[in-house]
Write an enzyme that holds these catalytic residues in place. Structure first.
Site, short mmCIF file in Angstrom:
data_model
loop_
_atom_site.label_atom_id
_atom_site.label_comp_id
_atom_site.label_asym_id
_atom_site.label_seq_id
_atom_site.Cartn_x
_atom_site.Cartn_y
_atom_site.Cartn_z
CG ASP A 109 -1.67 1.22 1.44
OD1 ASP A 109 -2.31 1.64 0.46
OD2 ASP A 109 -1.66 1.80 2.55
CG LEU A 110 2.03 5.36 -2.18
CD1 LEU A 110 1.71 5.74 -3.60
CD2 LEU A 110 2.08 6.60 -1.34
CG ASP A 111 -1.90 7.41 0.27
OD1 ASP A 111 -1.04 8.24 -0.04
OD2 ASP A 111 -2.84 7.10 -0.50
CB THR A 135 0.47 10.65 1.52
OG1 THR A 135 0.80 9.28 1.36
CG2 THR A 135 1.47 11.51 0.81
CE LYS A 192 -5.08 6.38 8.76
NZ LYS A 192 -4.25 5.98 9.91
CB SER A 232 -1.85 2.87 -3.75
OG SER A 232 -2.48 4.05 -3.32
CB ALA A 233 -7.39 3.09 -3.01
CE LYS A 287 -5.66 -1.09 -1.04
NZ LYS A 287 -4.57 -0.22 -0.57
CD GLU A 314 -3.50 -1.65 2.86
OE1 GLU A 314 -3.59 -0.70 3.66
OE2 GLU A 314 -3.89 -1.55 1.67
CG ASP A 315 -1.93 2.80 6.41
OD1 ASP A 315 -2.30 2.38 5.29
OD2 ASP A 315 -2.16 3.96 6.80
C1 BG6 Z 1 -5.76 5.52 -0.39
C2 BG6 Z 1 -5.88 6.36 0.85
O1 BG6 Z 1 -4.48 5.03 -0.50
O2 BG6 Z 1 -6.07 6.28 -1.55
C3 BG6 Z 1 -7.24 7.03 0.93
O3 BG6 Z 1 -5.68 5.55 2.00
C4 BG6 Z 1 -7.52 7.80 -0.36
O4 BG6 Z 1 -7.26 7.89 2.03
C5 BG6 Z 1 -7.36 6.85 -1.55
O5 BG6 Z 1 -8.83 8.35 -0.36
C6 BG6 Z 1 -7.61 7.55 -2.90
O6 BG6 Z 1 -6.61 8.49 -3.12
P1 BG6 Z 1 -6.64 9.59 -4.27
O7 BG6 Z 1 -5.23 10.14 -4.24
O8 BG6 Z 1 -6.95 8.90 -5.55
O9 BG6 Z 1 -7.67 10.59 -3.89
MG MG Z 2 -2.77 3.24 3.48
#
Ligand code: BG6
Ligand code: MG
Length: 226
Positions: free
Chosen positions: A8-10, A16, A44, A115-116, A146, A170-171
């Site tokens: 996962d990224l954020d 972030t 998240k 990542s989403a 997810k 993941e977090d």
């Molecule tokens: C996820 C985050 O990685 O990405 C969420 O945990 C976020 O908080 C989602 O809403 C979508 O991100 P973005 O950058 O496409 O708005």
């Molecule tokens: Mg995350």
């Protein structure tokens, strides 16, 4: 045998998750919905549009906005978020991540991003680790976000591996559910309560280590065979 790691990224590679929270809180203020960190745990790992839906439901405003207004609100949040990440650089990798990723590469592990976030590819570049990743799952091409396992299953496929050969990190609670449902070994970082269903938990990214994850995978699989 583990051959790949799917990140996962954020909140895992960089902090972030905090900026997403700040940007949603700012938008919340504008539309009269107050968001705190406890509620934020539920956002998240959730896509931008689904996050907005959850916020509107939370604030009893789910029927107030048209689809067009909602996409404007989501865009506003993203503009605020992009402002917050403008200066993100390799210095913003979370503690130990650089070393952990090098350790994985030295061990010939394949790396994927699951990542989403639609900002994922840009962020990897800003963090200076885009070249190290073998593949990125495109969140726009997913039918389900997810906690559905689709994103991690796709990550493994894009690496040419089966789920059982991968570890997911993941977090977010929704993220751990996604990894587990993909039949992958799950590593949770951060909030212990949110990570209660992870196969392995570390409170801080500096504790991530290839060898200790492998040991935990072996232990779990031995337990299953017994
Ligand atoms: C996820 C985050 O990685 O990405 C969420 O945990 C976020 O908080 C989602 O809403 C979508 O991100 P973005 O950058 O496409 O708005
Ligand atoms: Mg995350």
């Amino acid at each position: 045998m583990i051959k790949g790691f799917i990140f996962d990224l954020d909140g895992v590679l960089t902090d972030t998750a905090e900026y997403h929270y700040l940007a949603w809180r700012e938008l919340g203020k504008k539309i009269g919905i107050s968001i705190d960190r406890v509620f934020n745990e539920q956002l998240k790992g959730i896509s931008r549009t689904d996050s907005l839906e959850r916020i509107l439901t939370y604030g009893n405003k789910s029927n107030v906005y048209s689809e067009q207004e909602k996409s404007k609100l989501a865009e506003e949040k993203n503009e605020e978020y992009k402002k917050l990440i403008t200066n993100l650089s390799p210095d913003d990798l979370l503690p130990g991540i650089k070393e952990f990723i090098s350790e994985l590469k030295q061990a010939n592990m394949k790396l994927a991003l699951a990542s989403a976030s639609k900002n994922g590819p840009t962020l990897l570049k800003q963090l200076g680790i885009a070249e190290i990743f073998d593949t990125i799952v495109d969140p726009e091409k997913l039918s389900n976000g997810k906690p559905n396992p689709e994103i991690f299953i796709k990550g493994a496929k894009q690496l040419g591996l089966s789920s059982i050969e991968c570890v997911g990190i993941e977090d977010a609670e929704a993220g751990i559910q996604s990894i587990n449902a993909a039949n992958m070994f799950s590593v949770g970082v951060g909030d212990q309560k949110a990570m209660q269903f992870a196969d392995m938990f570390v409170s801080d990214t500096s504790e991530l280590s290839y060898t200790s994850i492998l040991d935990a995978v072996k232990k779990k699989r031995k337990g299953v065979e017994r």
